[in-house]
Design a protein around this motif. Structure first.
Motif, PDB file in Angstrom:
ATOM      1  N   CYS A  91       0.859  -1.187   0.000  1.00  9.16           N
ATOM      2  CA  CYS A  91       0.000   0.000   0.000  1.00  9.16           C
ATOM      3  C   CYS A  91       0.893   1.233   0.000  1.00  9.16           C
ATOM      4  O   CYS A  91       1.691   1.435   0.916  1.00  9.16           O
ATOM      5  CB  CYS A  91      -0.918   0.026   1.212  1.00  9.16           C
ATOM      6  N   THR A  92       0.747   2.047  -1.029  1.00  5.15           N
ATOM      7  CA  THR A  92       1.618   3.218  -1.168  1.00  5.15           C
ATOM      8  C   THR A  92       1.257   4.321  -0.189  1.00  5.15           C
ATOM      9  O   THR A  92       1.999   5.271  -0.011  1.00  5.15           O
ATOM     10  CB  THR A  92       1.518   3.803  -2.598  1.00  5.15           C
ATOM     11  N   GLN A  93       0.108   4.170   0.457  1.00  5.73           N
ATOM     12  CA  GLN A  93      -0.308   5.214   1.399  1.00  5.73           C
ATOM     13  C   GLN A  93       0.099   4.881   2.826  1.00  5.73           C
ATOM     14  O   GLN A  93       0.803   5.646   3.470  1.00  5.73           O
ATOM     15  CB  GLN A  93      -1.822   5.430   1.297  1.00  5.73           C
ATOM     16  N   CYS A  94      -0.321   3.711   3.306  1.00  5.02           N
ATOM     17  CA  CYS A  94      -0.027   3.386   4.701  1.00  5.02           C
ATOM     18  C   CYS A  94       1.154   2.436   4.861  1.00  5.02           C
ATOM     19  O   CYS A  94       1.616   2.210   5.969  1.00  5.02           O
ATOM     20  CB  CYS A  94      -1.260   2.793   5.381  1.00  5.02           C
ATOM     21  N   TYR A 128       1.918  -2.239  -6.478  1.00  5.03           N
ATOM     22  CA  TYR A 128       1.650  -1.066  -5.660  1.00  5.03           C
ATOM     23  C   TYR A 128       0.215  -0.607  -5.833  1.00  5.03           C
ATOM     24  O   TYR A 128      -0.332  -0.654  -6.927  1.00  5.03           O
ATOM     25  CB  TYR A 128       2.603   0.064  -6.047  1.00  5.03           C
ATOM     26  N   ARG A 130      -3.398   1.165  -3.291  1.00  4.68           N
ATOM     27  CA  ARG A 130      -3.848   1.643  -1.998  1.00  4.68           C
ATOM     28  C   ARG A 130      -4.821   0.630  -1.424  1.00  4.68           C
ATOM     29  O   ARG A 130      -5.761   0.200  -2.106  1.00  4.68           O
ATOM     30  CB  ARG A 130      -4.495   3.026  -2.144  1.00  4.68           C
ATOM     31  N   CYS A 131      -4.585   0.253  -0.184  1.00  5.48           N
ATOM     32  CA  CYS A 131      -5.383  -0.804   0.425  1.00  5.48           C
ATOM     33  C   CYS A 131      -6.804  -0.314   0.694  1.00  5.48           C
ATOM     34  O   CYS A 131      -7.071   0.886   0.709  1.00  5.48           O
ATOM     35  CB  CYS A 131      -4.732  -1.299   1.712  1.00  5.48           C
ATOM     36  N   CYS A 134      -7.263   2.446   3.261  1.00  6.92           N
ATOM     37  CA  CYS A 134      -6.864   3.783   2.839  1.00  6.92           C
ATOM     38  C   CYS A 134      -7.843   4.345   1.818  1.00  6.92           C
ATOM     39  O   CYS A 134      -8.164   5.535   1.844  1.00  6.92           O
ATOM     40  CB  CYS A 134      -5.455   3.752   2.243  1.00  6.92           C
ATOM     41  N   VAL A 135      -8.316   3.527   0.909  1.00 10.18           N
ATOM     42  CA  VAL A 135      -9.282   3.993  -0.091  1.00 10.18           C
ATOM     43  C   VAL A 135     -10.596   4.359   0.597  1.00 10.18           C
ATOM     44  O   VAL A 135     -11.182   5.416   0.350  1.00 10.18           O
ATOM     45  CB  VAL A 135      -9.552   2.906  -1.154  1.00 10.18           C
ATOM     46  N   GLU A 138     -10.577   7.646   2.939  1.00  8.70           N
ATOM     47  CA  GLU A 138     -10.270   8.977   2.409  1.00  8.70           C
ATOM     48  C   GLU A 138     -11.504   9.880   2.399  1.00  8.70           C
ATOM     49  O   GLU A 138     -12.622   9.456   2.146  1.00  8.70           O
ATOM     50  CB  GLU A 138      -9.649   8.856   1.022  1.00  8.70           C
TER      51      GLU A 138
ATOM     52  N   TYR B 118      -7.326  -3.859  -3.300  1.00  6.96           N
ATOM     53  CA  TYR B 118      -6.466  -2.691  -3.491  1.00  6.96           C
ATOM     54  C   TYR B 118      -6.891  -1.924  -4.732  1.00  6.96           C
ATOM     55  O   TYR B 118      -7.332  -2.494  -5.724  1.00  6.96           O
ATOM     56  CB  TYR B 118      -5.007  -3.121  -3.670  1.00  6.96           C
ATOM     57  N   ASP B 121      -2.048   0.944  -8.278  1.00  6.26           N
ATOM     58  CA  ASP B 121      -1.236   2.080  -8.724  1.00  6.26           C
ATOM     59  C   ASP B 121      -0.304   1.643  -9.852  1.00  6.26           C
ATOM     60  O   ASP B 121      -0.134   2.336 -10.837  1.00  6.26           O
ATOM     61  CB  ASP B 121      -0.359   2.596  -7.573  1.00  6.26           C
TER      62      ASP B 121
END
Lengths: 142, 142
Positions: A91-94, A128, A130-131, A134-135, A138, B118, B121
């Motif tokens: 996950c690129t966010q968390c 990569y 976003r899990c 995180c999605v 938001e 996910y 990305d």
DNA sequence: CACCAATTGAGACTTTATCTCAGGAGTGGT
DNA sequence: ACCACTCCTGAGATAAAGTCTCAATTGGTG
């Protein structure tokens, strides 16, 4: 997922002695939730020398107890469970990391290696995104 | 493979001025054979400041002119041609790198992302092996 | 041509990692 | 239980890679 009862044998790693400091490092690594960097491990184990932490990590990786994950330009991160071939979904966010147990790209990799005339050593696939957390989360805080 | 006539427009990168130092860096990068590290580029361009080299590399990567390749624990290496999605086949012995233009893993990647929930990305696939030259040449010198 | 803001670059600083070697601690033999 | 012998440890030096600062420079515009 990881056989923690195998700890004893793992303590030897490539060495001939099962020492105290190594015991501490291995136990900490095995108990660690999620991934970590070498420096994080050093910081959380001030009683163990940095050199020993790095040496032990290298051995653990060689033995396949942990695997190293390179995320972009950041320092390498380590995860339990490197023995069996697998990939990662990051996950690129968390920063959460999921193991992908089934390798669905073997055929493609074989084909490519053959096309280029390479003798295959291995491959690395990282995905990569976003899990769901995180999605889903938001906008909730804005 | 890379459109070198697009150099002029590329010189602007994310900046508002086409300066001398950046011209030197971009021309050197475009003319470079094979892959290189940031430090190698700095060393071969002593007349350009290290900060400028790093800044220009970052912009070039962002613009997709070059792509960054992480090989094991070593410093990242850069290659021309990051615009279109592709992967790499790396020779673990001599360091040669082949571009793999066709991405044969899209379906698998989609499936995995969906399975884990996910929002995709991107992904990165690197294949390691020994190139035909290295395989063929072995034993010849012993 | 002059002006001004964007850009540069020397060098300090940070982070990450490796190396060295004197001292400490497992291990096997007794 | 103890000794001796060797392997392992760790503090700190060193190295490698990259970022940051800010005064000086320079490209572009009117």
């Amino acid at each position: 997922m990881v056989d923690r009862s195998a700890l004893a044998s793992v303590l030897q790693l490539g060495f001939s002695r099962a020492t105290g400091p190594r015991k501490i490092v291995v136990e900490t690594v095995v108990a660690w939730e999620g991934h970590f960097s070498a420096e994080e491990l050093c910081r959380s184990l001030p009683q163990v020398g940095r050199a020993t932490v790095y040496r032990t990590l290298a051995s653990l990786q060689e033995e396949g107890v942990i695997c190293r994950l390179m995320i972009d330009g950041r320092a390498p991160r380590y995860l339990l469970g490197g023995t069996q071939h697998h990939h990662h979904m990051v996950c690129t966010q968390c920063g959460a990391v999921q193991d992908i147990a089934d390798c669905g790209v073997d055929d493609f990799v074989d084909t490519v290696a053959e096309r280029f005339g390479y003798e295959l050593d291995g491959h690395r696939l990282e995905i990569y995104g976003r899990c769901s957390t995180c999605v889903g989360g938001e906008g909730a805080s804005s």
